[in-house]
Scaffold this active site. Sequence first.
Site, PDB file in Angstrom:
ATOM      1  N   GLU A 183      64.235 -11.166 -13.116  1.00 44.11           N
ATOM      2  CA  GLU A 183      64.606  -9.822 -13.554  1.00 44.11           C
ATOM      3  C   GLU A 183      65.394  -9.088 -12.475  1.00 44.11           C
ATOM      4  O   GLU A 183      66.388  -8.425 -12.773  1.00 44.11           O
ATOM      5  CB  GLU A 183      63.349  -9.016 -13.916  1.00 44.11           C
ATOM      6  CG  GLU A 183      62.527  -9.606 -15.036  1.00 44.11           C
ATOM      7  CD  GLU A 183      61.466 -10.598 -14.580  1.00 44.11           C
ATOM      8  OE1 GLU A 183      60.528 -10.826 -15.358  1.00 44.11           O
ATOM      9  OE2 GLU A 183      61.560 -11.152 -13.468  1.00 44.11           O
ATOM     10  N   CYS A 188      56.152  -9.718 -13.446  1.00 43.06           N
ATOM     11  CA  CYS A 188      55.117  -9.445 -12.453  1.00 43.06           C
ATOM     12  C   CYS A 188      55.090  -7.942 -12.156  1.00 43.06           C
ATOM     13  O   CYS A 188      55.889  -7.170 -12.698  1.00 43.06           O
ATOM     14  CB  CYS A 188      55.405 -10.239 -11.184  1.00 43.06           C
ATOM     15  SG  CYS A 188      56.855  -9.633 -10.278  1.00 43.06           S
TER      16      CYS A 188
END
Length: 145
Positions: free
Chosen positions: A54, A79
Site C-alpha cells: 500500500e 497492517c
Amino acid sequence: MTGDPGFEAALAAARDGLQQGGIPIGAALVRGGEVVAVGHNERVQGGDPIAHGEMSALRAAGRQRTYRDTVLYTTLAPCAMCAGTVIQFKIPRVVVGEQRSFPGELELLRSRGVDVVVLDDRRCIEMMEAFQRQHPELWAEDIAE
C-alpha cells in the site's frame, strides 16, 4: 476473477513482487475507475522496512490534492501502518483481496469510517498461503514477529 481493473492491477503487482523475490502483496490506487498507481511490497528488494504494498502504491501515485475520491485495492488486509496511512489521507474505501492469511486492521479502518470490502479471492489466498509456507522467516519479518 473479479474483472475489476483496480483489483487486477493490485494482483498483478503482487505477482511481480513475488517474481522479484519479494513478499507477494500488491496494491493499486484508483480514481474514477482509472488506475492512478500500483505498487507492491518492496521490503526485501529495497531493504526498506516500510515499503509495504500500500505504501509503495501511494508513493508511486505521488502528491495528490486529495485522496477522498479514491479507492485503495490491496491483495492482503492492511497492517496497522498501512491502515494508519489510509486513515491519515482519508481514503474512503479499501478493497481487500483476502484476510484469511493475515487479518490486518480491518476493524480499525471500519471504526474510522472507511468502507472495507473483502473479496476473499482464492488467488490471493493461495499465493499468500504458499508464500508463508515457503518463506516463514520473511513473512515473520514483514509482520514484525
